[in-house]
Design an enzyme around this catalytic site. Sequence first.
Site, short mmCIF file in Angstrom:
data_model
loop_
_atom_site.label_atom_id
_atom_site.label_comp_id
_atom_site.label_asym_id
_atom_site.label_seq_id
_atom_site.Cartn_x
_atom_site.Cartn_y
_atom_site.Cartn_z
N CYS A 14 0.84 -1.20 0.00
CA CYS A 14 0.00 0.00 0.00
C CYS A 14 0.88 1.25 0.00
O CYS A 14 1.75 1.41 -0.84
CB CYS A 14 -0.96 -0.05 1.19
SG CYS A 14 -2.23 1.23 1.20
N LEU A 15 0.70 2.16 0.95
CA LEU A 15 1.52 3.37 1.00
C LEU A 15 2.99 3.03 1.19
O LEU A 15 3.87 3.77 0.71
CB LEU A 15 1.06 4.29 2.14
CG LEU A 15 -0.38 4.78 2.13
CD1 LEU A 15 -0.61 5.75 3.27
CD2 LEU A 15 -0.74 5.42 0.80
#
Length: 599
Positions: free
Chosen positions: A337-338
């Site tokens: 994800c991030l």
Amino acid sequence: MAKKTATTANDTVVPLKSNLPAVVQTPPCAGQDPEGPEHPYRMLDRAARASLARMTGGVSPHSIFAAWSDWALHLSRSPGRQLELAEHAAQNAGKLASFAQNPAGEAPFKPSDYDHRFTDQSWAKLPFALYAQSFLAMQDWWNAATDDMPGFSKSDAERTRFQMRQTLDLISPSNFPWLNPQIIQETARTGGVNLIEGAAHFTEDMVQTLTQTHKRPPEGFQIGKDLACTEGKVVYRNDLFELIQYSPTTKDVHAQPLLIVPAWIMKYYILDLSAHNSMVKYLVDQGFTVFMISWCNPDADKAEMCLEDYRIQGVMAALDAIGGIVPDQKIHTMGYCLGGTLLSITAATMARDGDDRLATVTLLAAQVDFAEAGELLLFVDESQIAFIEDLMWTQGYLDRPQMTRTFATIRAEDLIYTRAVNRYFLGKDDLPSDILVWNNDTTRMPARMHSEYLRGLFLENRLTAGRFAVEGRVIALKDISAPMFVVGTETDHIAPWRSVYKARLFTDHELTFVLTNGGHNGGILSEPGHKHRHYRVGLRVADQHYQGPDEWLEQHTPIEGSWWPEFAGWLAAHSEGKGAPPAMGKALCDAPGTYIYQE
């Protein structure tokens, strides 16, 4: 800048002297004077906006009004569209009338795949079937009414449709006890006990919301015992993260270690959940030396931490620490994800600077281009970001409930209203599960870092536009030469797979793309033996011509089972032999460490 710390030879935490520039050269916040302190009048404006933001949950009223004004003005000058919508309403009314006369026939309106409010068989009987169909007919008409019009911006069209969906979800017949057959039947069966238990659940949730306390995990889901329980040691710590080295379980291990960079928006143990679905444990059992970053849960004292801090004092510090424990070896890296976005920035910067320590780069449900970043873009425009910045200005961070509400409203039908009906009207407890415990274990984000992330990446999409500067110099993803393994998930509404696929567009080297079924978290948690799993996989060799996502999808057939063995095989193929496990780094404490418990 926030105070930095590092672990010394005496295992104490000492300040790290650093005056780092921001990764993204962002414009000053609204009303801020870059040459000095803000004028008191502008500080008053920001305080007023921050107060309003607290009342609206961080949603900018201007963004809402601007979208609806755009819709109304374009509709008012489109008489043909008005006639079309009038005809659509008449057709829906006709379908409802026909269904009322023949309720045994096929229902004319169907809910979306993720809308489970009307799946119970009791909704198929009159008058409840007519209630549900009337609601779905109204939902269908508003979807048409908020569709694209010439001159009507696509972003405003999506925003008005989303906002109308939120309004309709609020008045769904499933939310009202006298219109919901499940509630009526359960109340009759229990003599009203379900409503009493529901009131107790409502009181419990209200107290928790007002006090902002974490709900304690239920028995059997304790962190460090049942969850995040893969054996290991914390071998490095600064004030931003702890580095966990997991204990080997095989006689021989692959020579190159693996560093996992999780998202800082949630706790890392989504990848080390329960013993049966822990990706960390699976990789350790396949003979890999695995290291994991466990981010801190920042308070207001870290308000000035920026993306560059997370790169240098996070990923780069972890690479340095691993290099000291497993010397003379390149390092496999994986970002989720991030964390994957941060890893791609780090990898591009290292490539630009001639740092060749990375053996491979793996991105799990991680975006490098944000032009098609899914429904999260509904919350990102100049007004909205300025509103959030004013809110963080008073707090020093983006708080846990503000992020939780954002993700929940994207799937409000299931995540908010279905849960509320089950809990408050049917008196049902939430079924305990490992992923639910993790989902409730939310974190905060430093104000400066989150502002840079929203502006530089989401709003301005600088990374793939050639305008993302690190240490004053622009970076480019095409500089990365390490082989890449990129995973997208079919029903991801946070990082849509076609957006994740764009890693192929902005890189030139060897890249393996995997598309697996499931959502943002469920698709990644795809351990061997998990039922109803499939994936597609394709290799792009270096300098091969670009192939669009839809064409790629047509040419790659699904493979039944988990994608984890595919990844383990790929990782092994890009490793250089096996040998005895490396010595564990100097242990500061047992895994899962201390930062995982920060509230």
